[in-house]
Design a protein around this motif. Sequence first.
Motif, mmCIF file in Angstrom:
data_model
loop_
_atom_site.group_PDB
_atom_site.id
_atom_site.type_symbol
_atom_site.label_atom_id
_atom_site.label_comp_id
_atom_site.label_asym_id
_atom_site.label_seq_id
_atom_site.Cartn_x
_atom_site.Cartn_y
_atom_site.Cartn_z
ATOM 1 N N GLU A 37 -4.366 -2.440 10.763
ATOM 2 C CA GLU A 37 -3.750 -2.136 9.476
ATOM 3 C C GLU A 37 -4.743 -2.515 8.376
ATOM 4 O OE1 GLU A 37 0.391 -3.278 8.797
ATOM 5 O OE2 GLU A 37 0.458 -3.933 10.883
ATOM 6 N N TYR A 38 -4.707 -1.787 7.286
ATOM 7 C CA TYR A 38 -5.621 -2.028 6.172
ATOM 8 C C TYR A 38 -4.836 -2.402 4.926
ATOM 9 C CZ TYR A 38 -9.030 0.165 9.242
ATOM 10 O OH TYR A 38 -9.849 0.456 10.308
ATOM 11 N N ARG A 39 -5.391 -3.340 4.175
ATOM 12 C CA ARG A 39 -4.704 -3.858 2.997
ATOM 13 C C ARG A 39 -4.942 -3.026 1.741
ATOM 14 N NH1 ARG A 39 -2.545 -8.839 2.723
ATOM 15 N NH2 ARG A 39 -2.815 -10.303 4.441
ATOM 16 N N ALA A 40 -6.060 -2.323 1.651
ATOM 17 C CA ALA A 40 -6.431 -1.703 0.382
ATOM 18 C C ALA A 40 -6.990 -0.303 0.582
ATOM 19 C CB ALA A 40 -7.445 -2.578 -0.349
ATOM 20 N N GLU A 41 -7.030 0.450 -0.522
ATOM 21 C CA GLU A 41 -7.628 1.781 -0.551
ATOM 22 C C GLU A 41 -8.464 1.902 -1.820
ATOM 23 O OE1 GLU A 41 -4.633 4.824 -0.416
ATOM 24 O OE2 GLU A 41 -3.395 3.699 0.994
ATOM 25 N N ARG A 72 -6.027 0.739 -4.673
ATOM 26 C CA ARG A 72 -4.633 0.497 -4.266
ATOM 27 C C ARG A 72 -4.552 -0.704 -3.319
ATOM 28 N NH1 ARG A 72 -3.293 5.443 -2.766
ATOM 29 N NH2 ARG A 72 -2.123 5.893 -4.686
ATOM 30 N N TYR A 73 -3.648 -1.621 -3.613
ATOM 31 C CA TYR A 73 -3.374 -2.755 -2.738
ATOM 32 C C TYR A 73 -2.020 -2.517 -2.058
ATOM 33 C CZ TYR A 73 -2.106 -7.409 -1.098
ATOM 34 O OH TYR A 73 -1.712 -8.465 -0.312
ATOM 35 N N LYS A 74 -2.039 -2.473 -0.713
ATOM 36 C CA LYS A 74 -0.826 -2.175 0.043
ATOM 37 C C LYS A 74 -0.111 -3.478 0.410
ATOM 38 C CE LYS A 74 -3.239 0.570 2.827
ATOM 39 N NZ LYS A 74 -3.617 1.580 3.840
ATOM 40 N N MET A 75 0.993 -3.732 -0.250
ATOM 41 C CA MET A 75 1.768 -4.935 0.009
ATOM 42 C C MET A 75 2.384 -4.895 1.409
ATOM 43 S SD MET A 75 3.516 -4.745 -3.748
ATOM 44 C CE MET A 75 4.607 -6.149 -3.589
ATOM 45 N N ASN A 76 2.878 -3.741 1.799
ATOM 46 C CA ASN A 76 3.422 -3.478 3.130
ATOM 47 C C ASN A 76 3.496 -1.962 3.286
ATOM 48 O OD1 ASN A 76 6.057 -2.561 2.074
ATOM 49 N ND2 ASN A 76 6.389 -4.726 1.595
ATOM 50 N N PRO A 77 3.931 -1.426 4.443
ATOM 51 C CA PRO A 77 3.944 0.037 4.617
ATOM 52 C C PRO A 77 4.842 0.798 3.649
ATOM 53 C CG PRO A 77 4.006 -1.050 6.754
ATOM 54 C CD PRO A 77 4.195 -2.126 5.722
ATOM 55 N N ARG A 78 5.691 0.104 2.894
ATOM 56 C CA ARG A 78 6.577 0.787 1.947
ATOM 57 C C ARG A 78 6.183 0.597 0.482
ATOM 58 N NH1 ARG A 78 11.673 2.892 2.981
ATOM 59 N NH2 ARG A 78 12.396 2.771 5.143
ATOM 60 N N MET A 79 5.423 -0.450 0.158
ATOM 61 C CA MET A 79 5.154 -0.775 -1.238
ATOM 62 C C MET A 79 3.664 -0.987 -1.489
ATOM 63 S SD MET A 79 8.358 -3.332 -2.101
ATOM 64 C CE MET A 79 8.161 -4.333 -0.618
ATOM 65 N N ALA A 80 3.230 -0.609 -2.701
ATOM 66 C CA ALA A 80 1.822 -0.766 -3.063
ATOM 67 C C ALA A 80 1.689 -0.954 -4.569
ATOM 68 C CB ALA A 80 1.020 0.453 -2.618
ATOM 69 N N LEU A 81 0.595 -1.599 -4.968
ATOM 70 C CA LEU A 81 0.206 -1.716 -6.367
ATOM 71 C C LEU A 81 -1.072 -0.909 -6.564
ATOM 72 C CD1 LEU A 81 0.774 -5.533 -7.061
ATOM 73 C CD2 LEU A 81 2.213 -3.624 -7.817
ATOM 74 N N MET A 120 -1.654 0.146 -14.418
ATOM 75 C CA MET A 120 -1.248 -0.520 -13.180
ATOM 76 C C MET A 120 0.185 -0.111 -12.884
ATOM 77 S SD MET A 120 -1.791 -2.598 -10.609
ATOM 78 C CE MET A 120 -3.202 -3.639 -11.032
ATOM 79 N N ARG A 121 0.445 0.327 -11.670
ATOM 80 C CA ARG A 121 1.787 0.790 -11.340
ATOM 81 C C ARG A 121 2.228 0.303 -9.959
ATOM 82 N NH1 ARG A 121 -0.603 6.815 -10.617
ATOM 83 N NH2 ARG A 121 -0.712 6.877 -8.341
ATOM 84 N N TYR A 122 3.529 0.262 -9.801
ATOM 85 C CA TYR A 122 4.168 -0.096 -8.528
ATOM 86 C C TYR A 122 4.635 1.186 -7.856
ATOM 87 C CZ TYR A 122 8.027 -1.516 -5.467
ATOM 88 O OH TYR A 122 8.893 -1.655 -4.403
ATOM 89 N N GLU A 123 4.299 1.337 -6.567
ATOM 90 C CA GLU A 123 4.694 2.516 -5.806
ATOM 91 C C GLU A 123 5.629 2.124 -4.666
ATOM 92 O OE1 GLU A 123 0.431 4.862 -6.452
ATOM 93 O OE2 GLU A 123 1.040 4.220 -4.431
ATOM 94 N N TYR A 124 6.664 2.913 -4.493
ATOM 95 C CA TYR A 124 7.616 2.684 -3.390
ATOM 96 C C TYR A 124 7.691 3.944 -2.528
ATOM 97 C CZ TYR A 124 11.849 1.674 -0.785
ATOM 98 O OH TYR A 124 12.753 1.469 0.228
ATOM 99 N N ASN A 125 7.335 3.813 -1.247
ATOM 100 C CA ASN A 125 7.408 4.921 -0.296
ATOM 101 C C ASN A 125 8.813 5.000 0.293
ATOM 102 O OD1 ASN A 125 4.587 5.151 -0.664
ATOM 103 N ND2 ASN A 125 4.225 3.675 0.981
ATOM 104 N N PHE A 126 9.357 6.202 0.404
ATOM 105 C CA PHE A 126 10.708 6.358 0.943
ATOM 106 C C PHE A 126 10.783 5.981 2.428
ATOM 107 C CE2 PHE A 126 10.990 8.837 -2.893
ATOM 108 C CZ PHE A 126 12.284 8.618 -3.320
ATOM 109 N N TRP A 127 9.655 6.133 3.156
ATOM 110 C CA TRP A 127 9.558 5.684 4.548
ATOM 111 C C TRP A 127 8.264 4.901 4.713
ATOM 112 C CZ3 TRP A 127 10.759 11.052 3.783
ATOM 113 C CH2 TRP A 127 12.104 11.356 4.007
ATOM 114 N N PRO A 128 8.154 4.075 5.753
ATOM 115 C CA PRO A 128 6.888 3.371 5.996
ATOM 116 C C PRO A 128 5.746 4.373 6.144
ATOM 117 C CG PRO A 128 8.630 2.462 7.374
ATOM 118 C CD PRO A 128 9.196 3.689 6.739
ATOM 119 N N TYR A 129 4.623 4.081 5.512
ATOM 120 C CA TYR A 129 3.497 5.010 5.492
ATOM 121 C C TYR A 129 2.396 4.556 6.440
ATOM 122 C CZ TYR A 129 -0.582 7.527 3.725
ATOM 123 O OH TYR A 129 -1.707 8.302 3.625
ATOM 124 N N GLY A 130 1.899 5.475 7.260
ATOM 125 C CA GLY A 130 0.812 5.184 8.184
ATOM 126 C C GLY A 130 0.716 6.244 9.255
#
Length: 239
Positions: A37-41, A72-81, A120-130
């Motif tokens: 798994e990767y933390r950032a993009e 992009r910093y991925k907090m988890n598969p559903r959320m990112a900053l 700077m924005r908060y992103e919420y994925n409707f499903w886990p992304y990967g």
Amino acid sequence: MERRYQINKVKNLVKWILPFYLFTFLPFHAVAQDEPEYRAEIGAGGGLVNYLGDMNGSLTSNLQPMGSIIGRYKMNPRMALTLTVSAGKLSGSVSDAQTWYPSQQDMKTSFSNTLVDVGMRYEYNFWPYGTGREYRGARPLVPFVALGVGGTFVSGDNSKITANFPLGVGVKYKVSQRLNLTAEWMMHFSLSDDLDGIKDPYGIKSSGLFKNTDCYSALQLALTYDLWVKCRVCHNDRD
């Protein structure tokens, strides 16, 4: 006798299939669930930006090119900053507004300004992304919503610095294990009515956070690359 023969036939078939499955499919399954798994993009994007205000009232008029650098910093598969730095143009004319202003004879009739946006924005994925191979249940194609805060700088006939609040939707697609494609549309609500150099053209002062202020929308396609492998021996949600 016939029934016993059929049972023995099934047993022999299982004896042949089971080793084949164990040595063929299980190793691939183990590898598939063992991708990192990767933390950032980090990446870049391009698209079109459109101004909405006293000199334009349509989302499809005066579309101008825009480019962005994205982290992009991925907090988890559903959320990112996500941090974006974008540059483009804002333009419009009084004829695009389809209205008449009392002071129109004395005011300028068009403008073209350079835009720089940092947000700077908060992103919420409707499903886990990967890919689904590094996180159980993850999907390679997911829609998302985003909201945040940013700064707007315009220069040209007039210069202006103000804050803006981006709000939008998009879709993320996992092109490969470390490559991501994002299509998004964001509306940026600024706190200024002077991005076009015209303020209160009706001569009536407005009050309120977003009352009679200028805004701009951005339609963008971006490509990002995954960085910073997540530690597997640590507690994933706390490392």
